[in-house]
Each structure stands twice: as structure tokens, then as C-alpha cells.
Design an enzyme around this catalytic site. Structure first.
Site, PDB file in Angstrom:
ATOM      1  N   LYS A 115      44.244  37.152  25.109  1.00  0.00           N
ATOM      2  CA  LYS A 115      43.530  38.661  24.899  1.00  0.00           C
ATOM      3  C   LYS A 115      42.955  39.293  25.992  1.00  0.00           C
ATOM      4  CE  LYS A 115      38.986  39.738  24.650  1.00  0.00           C
ATOM      5  NZ  LYS A 115      38.626  40.855  24.965  1.00  0.00           N
ATOM      6  N   GLU A 160      38.100  33.653  37.561  1.00  0.00           N
ATOM      7  CA  GLU A 160      38.652  34.599  38.520  1.00  0.00           C
ATOM      8  C   GLU A 160      37.641  35.681  38.274  1.00  0.00           C
ATOM      9  OE1 GLU A 160      40.397  34.258  41.110  1.00  0.00           O
ATOM     10  OE2 GLU A 160      42.113  33.839  40.277  1.00  0.00           O
ATOM     11  N   CYS A 210      38.618  43.709  42.714  1.00  0.00           N
ATOM     12  CA  CYS A 210      37.889  42.454  43.256  1.00  0.00           C
ATOM     13  C   CYS A 210      38.364  42.122  44.494  1.00  0.00           C
ATOM     14  CB  CYS A 210      38.185  41.626  42.763  1.00  0.00           C
ATOM     15  SG  CYS A 210      39.665  40.791  41.615  1.00  0.00           S
ATOM     16  N   GLU A 253      29.082  44.097  43.725  1.00  0.00           N
ATOM     17  CA  GLU A 253      30.603  45.366  42.709  1.00  0.00           C
ATOM     18  C   GLU A 253      30.120  46.318  42.191  1.00  0.00           C
ATOM     19  OE1 GLU A 253      32.367  42.810  40.164  1.00  0.00           O
ATOM     20  OE2 GLU A 253      33.880  42.711  41.801  1.00  0.00           O
TER      21      GLU A 253
END
Ligand code: NAD
Length: 475
Positions: free
Chosen positions: A172, A246, A280, A378
Site C-alpha cells: 500500500k 522504520e 528521516c 522531527e
């Protein structure tokens, strides 16, 4: 443009609520794609389950051959893939063509090779009259859920090891960036047996949620947010599924006073802002030594002013816009909150760019403190913070003082000092005098809340397979 999902050998349109797929450079709608219905999700998982019986018994050489064909087709159609990715993500076309596509082709070729050299670690008589052997076998149907920052690359990182190990996959893509994955599905259907790779479209809370709870899914692989990772773990706990996570990062960059400043600035300009910081591993959290700090801030501010974006001529663009208006608003609100602190100075950028599209100015936040939100959370945008440290011990402690643990770097002309620092950093990767360099042979993945799944390398092949013991009595 491919717009249909791949379920078994059939191309079918989703039958549920459509999602607008936007071009982030202009904000215009490219097309609308309906998401998969619950019966369509079931059909995709069933197709993967049926295909598993034969695919899991193919030889490594056969699986390798299929993956090599897939890599060759992507390479042959590199320009079309790059155009689609550039359109759907707003990335500069040249960056996709020159940086991403070769890496995608390479990682598929790596797994084609790695599939053939996987070995069991032991065979012998551990009990008299009995021979034991260790096998590595596939797990079953893997639900792979990808993010929007590198859609095709994340698809390749997921399907490469999963298929090489003998699993079948329901993939997906992010609901915001499905276009290259749909093209990949078209090619895959011409190469792989029916059901080995299936692609379904839809949002996380509907289609993603159905996949992670599906009783016939044996493993969930997610690249995404920590919050999504926690939902995957909760879903997996119910039926004890394997997980491969992850989950973001906030990469610290320790710059000692003896670092080569021009190399640091070149590295930060490139890898703090690559993909508009939607990465990331982005070099976004700088800790600069007391003597180098002022020059670093001044030179970085000047360098960041030369980052090209929003030009008509795409070759002049180093970065693109953010993925969505929502993401731009999120980035802007981080910077606005940072600006309110009297110790912080925004020395470059700091605002949404004018004009159409979801652009945000490349930004430097100087004078940030360890306790500031901009240092701790983040941002996932073109925003780099710089914090002054006084002692090396403090830099290492601050670098490790994070819920994330994906990537880090150390810059120093004293390699012993850099190596010593690297041994103490709690990150899945530490680069020395560079940042963001990936190799298909090397693992990419985190510690702490960045997750624990390894992408690329033989370690990914291990993650997507299971160790089994077979014992034969011969006496
Ligand atoms: P996200 O977690 O919102 O979405 C990622 C994927 O998960 C999408 O396909 C989404 O539809 C799906 N999803 C969302 N909610 C779900 C649910 N409840 N159940 C099942 N699936 C669900 O993340 P994003 O905004 O697409 O991507 C950005 C995030 O991904 C950032 O935090 C970034 O750091 C992280 N990321 C990590 C890596 C890495 O290698 N560690 C790489 C790229 C991106």
C-alpha cells in the site's frame, strides 16, 4: 497514467472514497483515485496467499531472475518513472533520475544477488545419531505500507527483500503518492506470477488499518510515523504478527572545532535540505563546537541562501516543495514557535514561500537550545537547527538525548576522536565527515523509537525470513 490497483492478475479500480492526488509544485489536482473496499483488500491478501504456495518454493535463482527483470524494466523506463515521481512529489526531475532511480535499480539487483547466497548457519550432529540443519524460510504474506517521501524507493526497499526471501506482498503506497507504485504494479504484472505482488490504494486509517489487522497477513512492514508504528504494534500483538518498522529520525550532526568547515557547509547545504528536508536521515540537528559555531552559522546562512527552488527551469532547483499544504503548515508552526524564543535567531528563510505550490524557504534556526522543541521533534521540512556546545561530552550526551535513533554524523579532522565519538552514539548509522551516504550492501534502520527494521543489506533478507531447525534421525 496507471490508475488501477493490482489484485492477483487483475487491474481494478478502487470502489470506495476517492483521494485527490495533488501536484505539490502547483497544488493542482492530477487525478482522483478511489480507495480499495474491504472485499478488494481481502481479494488482494487472498491472491498473495494463493501465490505464496508456489512462489515460496521457487529456487533463489528463479526469484533472482524475476528481480533482475524488474530492475531492468525500471532502468529502461527510468525517465517515465522520474517524471511521475517528480510530478507527484514535486521533487526536481533530475534528482529523481540521477539519485533515486539508480539506487532503486541497484537495491533490486542487490537482493537478486543476495537471495542466491543466503546460507543456513549450521549443519551437524548436536545429538548422537541426529543431524540438525538450519534453514531460512519465507514468512508468508507481507503487508508493506510505504510513506510519501520516496515512494518508489520505499516500495523497492520493501518488495526487494520480501520477494527475494520467498514471501508474497500486498503493498500500500501512501495515499498521497501512489503514482509510481501503480506504474510499478503494471510492470510487475508482466514479470511475476499472479499474486506475488499486489498493490492496493487507500488511506492509513481505512485500508492500512484493514491490512495490519488482516488474519492472513503474517508480517507488517511499515515506514512511517512513530504514532503509526505504535498502531502497527498494537494490531500485530492481537495475532502475533512479525513487524518491520522504520519510524523517522532527528539526525544529530556533531561538528568539532577542528572540522573542515567548507566540507561541513557543503554537507549541510546538501543533506540538511535534500528532498526539502522530508527525509528521516536529514542532517537537521547541528551541535557545533564553541570555536567553530559563529563561522558555521554565518557560512551556512549564506550557503542556504543559494539553494535553488521554485524556478521555472527545473535544472536550477535543488529542492522541491513540501508534500502538502498540511505538511507546510506543520513545518511553519514549528518555525513560528521557535521564533518566539528570545535566544533563537532565524538567520535564513523561516516562512512559506510566496507563489503557488507548497514551498517553504530553506531555513536556519541558530542559537537553539537542547530543550527547544525545534531540537527535539522531527520537523520533516527544510529546517536545520544549530546549537552551540562547550565540551565534547556535552555534544555526545545531547546527541543521544532523543527518542529517535536512526542516523547521525560526526565531523572532525581528528579521525581517532571521530571514531571514538561514533562508538558512543546510539544511532543505527553514524557517518564520519559525510552524511546521508547509502549503500545497498549496508543496513539502514534505527534504534529506540526510530524502529528496528533494517532495510537494504543481508540484514533485511534476515528480517523478511525465519530461521528454522530441521533434525534428521539416522541411527
Ligand atoms: P505516516 O505514518 O502517516 O504514513 C505512512 C504510511 O502509513 C502511509 O501509507 C499511511 O497511509 C499509512 N498509515 C497511516 N496510518 C495508518 C494506520 N492507522 N494503519 C495502517 N497504516 C497507516 O507517515 P508519513 O507522513 O507518510 O511519512 C512520514 C514519516 O515517515 C516521517 O515520520 C518519517 O520520518 C518517516 N519515514 C521514516 C523512514 C525510515 O527509514 N525510518 C523513511 C521515510 C519516512
Amino acid at each position: 497514467m496507471d490508475a488501477k490497483m493490482l489484485i492477483g492478475s487483475e487491474f481494478v479500480a478502487g470502489s470506495e472514497r476517492p483521494e485527490k492526488i495533488l501536484a505539490p509544485k502547483t497544488g493542482a489536482t492530477i487525478l482522483e483515485l478511489p480507495e480499495a473496499s474491504p472485499p478488494q483488500i481481502d481479494a488482494a491478501v487472498d491472491a498473495a496467499e494463493r501465490a505464496f504456495a508456489a512462489w515460496s518454493r521457487t529456487t533463489p535463482a528463479e526469484r533472482s531472475g524475476y528481480l533482475l527483470k524488474l530492475a531492468d524494466r525500471i532502468e529502461a523506463e527510468a525517465a517515465d518513472f522520474a517524471r511521475l515521481e517528480a510530478l507527484n512529489c514535486g521533487k526536481p526531475y533530475g534528482a529523481v533520475l540521477r539519485d533515486e532511480i539508480p539506487a532503486i535499480v541497484d537495491v533490486l539487483r542487490f537482493f537478486a544477488g543476495a537471495a542466491r547466497v543466503q546460507t543456513g548457519s549450521a549443519a551437524g550432529e548436536y545429538l548422537p545419531g541426529h543431524t540438525s540443519m538450519i534453514r531460512r524460510d519465507p514468512i508468508g504474506v507481507v503487508a508493506s505500507i510505504a510513506p510519501w517521501n520516496y515512494p518508489l524507493m520505499m516500495a523497492a526497499w520493501k518488495i526487494g527483500p520480501a520477494l527475494a526471501a520467498g514471501n508474497t506482498v500486498v503493498l500500500k503506497p501512501s495515499e498521497q503518492t501512489p503514482l509510481t507504485t501503480l506504474k510499478l504494479a503494471r510492470i510487475a504484472a508482466e514479470i511475476f506470477p499472479a499474486g506475488v505482488l499486489n498493490v492496493v490504494l487507500g488511506r492509513g486509517e481505512s485500508v492500512g488499518n484493514a491490512l495490519i489487522h488482516h488474519p492472513k497477513v503474517s508480517m507488517i512492514s511499515l515506514t512511517g510515523d512513530i504514532a503509526t508504528g505504535k498502531k502497527v504494534l498494537a494490531a500485530a500483538a492481537k495475532s502475533v504478527k512479525r513487524t518491520h518498522l522504520e519510524l523517522g529520525g532527528k539526525a544529530p550532526v556533531i561538528v568539532y572545532d577542528d572540522a573542515d568547515l567548507s566540507a561541513v557547509i557543503e554537507g549541510l547545504k546538501t543533506f540538511g535540505y535534500y528532498n526539502a528536508g522530508q527525509d528521516c536521515t536529514a542532517a537537521c540537528r547541528i551541535y557545533a563546537g564553541p570555536k567553530i559555531y559563529d563561522n558555521l552559522v554565518a557560512d551556512l546562512t549564506a550557503a542556504v541562501g543559494t539553494i535553488g527552488y521554485g524556478h521555472e527551469d527545473d535544472e536550477q532547483n535543488h529542492i522541491g516543495p513540501l508534500i502538502s499544504e498540511r505538511q507546510r503548515g506543520r513545518v511553519a508552526s514549528f518555525v513560528e514557535r521557535a521564533r518566539e524564543a528570545s535566544h533563537i535567531e532565524i538567520t535564513a528563510g523561516g516562512r512559506p514561500a510566496s507563489g503557488s505550490g507548497f514551498f517553504f524557504e530553506p531555513t536556519v534556526v541558530a542559537g537553539a537550545l537542547q530543550s527547544d522543541e525545534i531540537v527535539r521533534r522531527e520537523v520533516f521540512g527544510p529546517v536545520v537547527s544549530v546549537t552551540r556546545f562547550s565540551e565534547p561530552e556535552q555534544a555526545v550526551a545531547w546527541a543521544n538525548d532523543s527518542e529517535y535513533g536512526l542516523a547521525s554524523s560526526v565531523w572532525s579532522s581528528d579521525i581517532s576522536r571521530a571514531m571514538e565519538t561514533a562508538t558512543r552514539l546510539q544511532y543505527g548509522c553514524t557517518w564520519i565527515n559525510c552524511h546521508f551516504m547509502l549503500a545497498s550492501e549496508m543496513p539502514h534502520g534505527g534504534l529506540k523509537q526510530s524502529g528496528y527494521g533494517k532495510d537494504m543489506s543481508v540484514y533485511a533478507l534476515e528480517d523478511y525470513s525465519v530461521v528454522r531447525h530441521v533434525m534428521v534421525r539416522f541411527a
